[in-house]
Write an enzyme that holds these catalytic residues in place. Structure first.
Site, PDB file in Angstrom:
ATOM      1  CG  HIS A 119      -2.072   0.926   1.119  1.00  0.00           C
ATOM      2  ND1 HIS A 119      -2.184   1.894   0.135  1.00  0.00           N
ATOM      3  CD2 HIS A 119      -3.203   1.052   1.867  1.00  0.00           C
ATOM      4  CE1 HIS A 119      -3.320   2.555   0.291  1.00  0.00           C
ATOM      5  NE2 HIS A 119      -3.956   2.067   1.335  1.00  0.00           N
ATOM      6  CE1 TYR A 155      -4.207   5.777   5.969  1.00  0.00           C
ATOM      7  CE2 TYR A 155      -4.656   4.682   3.871  1.00  0.00           C
ATOM      8  CZ  TYR A 155      -5.109   5.300   5.028  1.00  0.00           C
ATOM      9  OH  TYR A 155      -6.460   5.453   5.251  1.00  0.00           O
ATOM     10  NE  ARG A 162     -16.322   4.157  -1.514  1.00  0.00           N
ATOM     11  CZ  ARG A 162     -16.308   5.342  -0.930  1.00  0.00           C
ATOM     12  NH1 ARG A 162     -17.387   6.105  -0.968  1.00  0.00           N
ATOM     13  NH2 ARG A 162     -15.222   5.774  -0.319  1.00  0.00           N
TER      14      ARG A 162
END
Length: 413
Positions: A220, A225, A375
């Site tokens: 990631h 992040y 989603r």
């Protein structure tokens, strides 16, 4: 683990979500039109990466579920991930999993920092493989955006998770001592030794991922992040070998990739998710506006030489000042840029991909090799089965659900 195979029959052939020709019986029963279905839409054509062959180009994007205790996967994850394997998704990527406990986004996020996490993950992997879906896991460290609260708890406990609610405000770290926003925890600037320790933790997590049976690892490197924090000058203002120039800012990721690739089997693919741009306007403080598309493309060239197989092209997350031009498929051009400018590496498209026609056009037009849905799959878990019909194709169903196919005509035969 083989116990999950004992209570029902393993799926036939290459499994649900595979494009197949309907049988005479299926045509007679009205499950398919009475004509041969050719050619196969590219969304349903296999994709081979190293020694892994995906049955279709539909991937489930990693999505945080905030449903773990001490990093452990639970029965929720078995059911949540299992439904997508049963319903034909070609590649499932499990959510961001902390390589250290303080690397989680929230106290409720998944983890892979200790060997005890492996057993439940093995069960989930085995179920996916029984249904002929490939499965990966996203390895992550949230950096300065760690120790926050699960979305549905924010109204109760606030955005930040303090020690009383399982957080670690005194152990939030980043490349520089710069908080994400005014109300965020203030991170400690990582020492070089801490940087090396975290890189080793990524490698340790990769070993556990292999023991659990995962087919793919995704690192990631997006959404603000830790890896992304090192890439972007918005969050990285170091003056040592890990900050400043492009080569220095990518050093943390490149070294992490090397450590992971050393322990991750050569026959297994390695992906990296990148935020291809920060979507922040240039300023006096950050003249480039942060991490840019041009830098992402150059980084993709470097990563291709380090054994990375695919860039999962997302965007944003470094700053609350970001201005994202949301629209259907708004991130597809970034995947296309990688595919066109870095032909030695594969690219994945993600973000507001909402229907079968749009998803298929992305791969048919060579804008990406793989389509990541997030989603859309939460809303339409049957997407990989039903999209084939919308594209004039016919996909294999799980044998338990065969009677639930949509029919072109109704008959009692």
């Amino acid at each position: 683990m083989s116990s999950s195979r004992n209570f029902y029959q393993e799926q036939k052939g290459t499994g649900p979500g595979t494009a197949v020709q309907p049988t005479a019986s299926e045509i007679k029963q009205g499950f398919a039109p009475g004509v041969a279905i050719v050619p196969t839409p590219k969304l349903y054509q296999p994709l081979t990466i190293r020694q892994l062959t995906l049955k279709n180009r539909i991937a489930m994007s990693p999505m945080c579920m905030y449903s773990s205790d001490d990093g452990f996967a639970t029965d929720f994850h078995l059911v949540h991930i299992g439904q997508y394997a049963l319903r034909g998704v070609g590649l499932i990527i499990m959510e961001a999993s902390g390589v250290v406990p303080e690397g989680r986004i929230t106290p409720n996020c998944l983890g892979i920092w200790k060997d005890e996490h492996i057993e439940k993950l093995q069960q989930i992997v085995s179920f996916a493989h029984t249904n002929k879906s490939a499965i990966g896991i996203q390895l992550a460290h949230a950096g300065r955006k760690s120790s926050t609260t699960a979305p549905w708890l924010m109204k109760v406990h606030g955005v930040n998770a303090d020690a009383e609610h399982g957080g670690w405000p005194d152990n939030v770290v980043g490349p520089s001592a710069l908080p994400f926003s005014e109300g965020s925890w203030s991170p400690q600037e990582m020492t070089v030794q801490q940087i090396l320790d975290v890189q080793l933790k990524f490698a340790d997590a990769a070993v556990r991922a292999h023991k659990a049976g995962f087919d793919v690892i995704e690192l990631h490197g997006a959404h603000g992040y830790l890896i992304h924090e090192f890439l972007s000058p918005i969050s990285n203002q170091r003056t040592d070998q890990y900050g400043g120039s492009f080569d220095n800012r990518i050093r943390f990721l490149v070294e992490t990739v090397r450590r992971v690739r050393q322990v991750w089997p050569q026959e297994k693919p390695l992906f990296v998710r990148l935020s291809m741009t920060d979507w922040v306007e240039p300023s006096d403080k950050v003249p480039t506006g942060g991490w840019t598309e041009e830098e992402s493309v150059e980084l993709a060239k470097v990563l291709a030489g380090e054994g990375v197989d695919l860039i999962d092209c997302s965007t944003s997350g470094s700053s609350p000042l970001q201005k994202i031009p949301l629209d259907f498929g708004y991130q597809v051009p970034f995947a296309a840029a990688v595919k066109q400018q870095v032909p030695q590496i594969l690219s994945g498209a993600v973000g507001l991909i909402v229907d079968a026609k749009q998803a298929n056009e992305i791969v048919e037009n060579n804008n990406a090799d793989l389509v990541f849905l997030a989603r859309t799959l939460l809303r339409e878990p049957n997407f990989a089965l039903d999209a084939a019909n919308q594209l004039g194709a016919f996909s294999q169903y799980p044998h338990q659900y065969e009677r639930g196919r949509r029919k072109t005509k109704h008959t009692f035969v």
